[in-house]
Design an enzyme around this catalytic site. Structure first.
Site, PDB file in Angstrom:
ATOM      1  N   LYS A   1       1.466   3.976 -11.401  1.00 46.43           N
ATOM      2  CA  LYS A   1       0.274   3.193 -11.048  1.00 46.43           C
ATOM      3  C   LYS A   1      -0.160   2.276 -12.196  1.00 46.43           C
ATOM      4  O   LYS A   1      -0.688   1.183 -11.950  1.00 46.43           O
ATOM      5  CB  LYS A   1      -0.858   4.127 -10.612  1.00 46.43           C
TER       6      LYS A   1
ATOM      7  N   TYR B   1       3.090   9.766 -11.304  1.00 49.51           N
ATOM      8  CA  TYR B   1       2.123   8.974 -10.543  1.00 49.51           C
ATOM      9  C   TYR B   1       1.362   8.024 -11.476  1.00 49.51           C
ATOM     10  O   TYR B   1       1.228   6.829 -11.197  1.00 49.51           O
ATOM     11  CB  TYR B   1       1.169   9.925  -9.819  1.00 49.51           C
TER      12      TYR B   1
ATOM     13  N   ASN C   1       0.801  -1.229   0.000  1.00 49.29           N
ATOM     14  CA  ASN C   1       0.000   0.000   0.000  1.00 49.29           C
ATOM     15  C   ASN C   1       0.832   1.275   0.000  1.00 49.29           C
ATOM     16  O   ASN C   1       0.342   2.339  -0.378  1.00 49.29           O
ATOM     17  CB  ASN C   1      -0.916  -0.046   1.234  1.00 49.29           C
TER      18      ASN C   1
ATOM     19  N   SER D   1      -4.425   2.729  -8.335  1.00 50.95           N
ATOM     20  CA  SER D   1      -5.194   3.971  -8.310  1.00 50.95           C
ATOM     21  C   SER D   1      -6.064   3.992  -9.563  1.00 50.95           C
ATOM     22  O   SER D   1      -5.756   3.289 -10.542  1.00 50.95           O
ATOM     23  CB  SER D   1      -4.238   5.168  -8.339  1.00 50.95           C
TER      24      SER D   1
END
Ligand code: NAD
Length: 285
Positions: free
Chosen positions: A184, A180, A114, A167
């Site tokens: 992801k 990001y 996580n 995500s």
């Protein structure tokens, strides 16, 4: 959310490791507590130190006392807990945590990867090499590291469940978050590759793809939007909610419920999926 009797306590006797679980409002802490409520003993890990130099501004769970507090919350739910200080980019720290877990509990059944960072969110041309490297190192290589360390124990144990926090940005791209988004998408790819390779050992691996969750990381996104667009943080929140079918942000506990489900026998035939937990928010490009 109320759960049927058979689902509750279905993780009794299992041992779970959750990374990035130290922050009081985080998805990691909420998931660790939910797994404990379902009967699992839970090892919670976090970096527990600040980044150095020009990365120091990026918030991380830097507080060892907070992580130990999560252990007390796990124990208050009738399970055993253990805290390990682990920077997921450091293989030696992961190895030490896995050894400590095996010494304390003798097995690892569940791994929730996580830990994550939104470092470098902003214009692509302004992203530094350091930010790019940190984004991929934490969000992708950290999961690779933890999986390589834990999967052999799961094979020895005859089964295992891995849940990777991706995500909605791992299913579709939005602007101003190139590092990001890239990281992801890679998490989703890693998840599917592990599911494909280790299903034969009874190991399931799935990704969760949250949309907008009310955590410290979520809050920093509204601060960013309010700065970029010259609006208040509250307005940024409201505008974001308007793009969600359910017209509200997600609570960390609502993500935790999905994690507990994916880890439970109720999801025994689910592997290799990247599940949106996004209230009907459309993924990007
Ligand atoms: N909040 C959202 O809207 C949202 C949406 C989609 C996905 N996510 C993902 O959910 C996960 C949890 O984020 P959150 O929203 O709970 O925010 P958060 O900031 O509370 O959690 C991130 C955790 O990762 C830890 N971390 C960062 N770098 C680390 C490192 N090098 N080693 C170990 N731990 C490290 C932090 O200390 C923190 O505890 C992240 O992977 C994030 O990308 C969040």
């Amino acid at each position: 959310m109320s759960q049927p009797e058979t689902f509750m306590k279905s993780l009794k006797g299992k041992v779970a490791v959750v990374t990035g679980a130290g922050r009081p409002k985080g998805i990691g802490r909420a998931s660790a507590l939910r797994l404990a409520e379902h009967g699992a003993n839970v090892v919670v890990t976090d970096i527990c130190r600040k980044y150095e130099g020009d990365l120091a501004a990026y918030g991380v769970g830097d507080d060892w006392a907070q992580l130990q507090g999560v252990v007390r919350e796990i124990e208050a739910r009738g399970s055993r807990g253990l805290a390990c200080q682990v920077d997921v980019t450091k293989r030696s720290e992961i190895a030490a945590c896995v050894d400590e877990t095996m010494a304390a509990f003798g097995r690892i059944d569940i791994l929730m990867n996580n830990a994550g960072t939104a470092v470098g969110v902003g214009p692509f041309l302004e992203m530094s090499q350091k930010q790019w490297d940190l984004s991929l190192n934490v969000n992708v290589t950290g999961m690779f590291n933890f999986c390589q360390s834990v999967i052999p124990r799961m094979i020895d144990g005859g089964a295992g469940v891995i849940v990777n926090t991706a995500s909605l940005a791992g299913l579709g791209a939005g602007e101003l978050m190139c590092g990001y988004v890239t990281s992801k998408f890679a998490v989703v790819g890693l998840t599917k590759a592990i599911a494909a390779e280790f299903g034969i050992y009874g190991i399931r691996c799935n990704a969760i793809c949250p949309g907008m969750v009310d955590t410290d990381m979520g809050d920093s996104e509204y601060e960013f939007i309010s700065q970029m667009e010259g609006i208040s943080i509250e307005e940024a929140r409201q505008r974001a909610a308007e793009k969600i079918a359910l017209r509200r942000q997600c609570k960390p506990e609502e993500v935790a419920d999905v994690v507990a489900y994916l880890c439970s026998p109720a999801a025994s035939y689910i592997t290799g999926v990247a599940m949106p937990v996004a209230g009907g928010m459309a993924q990007g490009l």
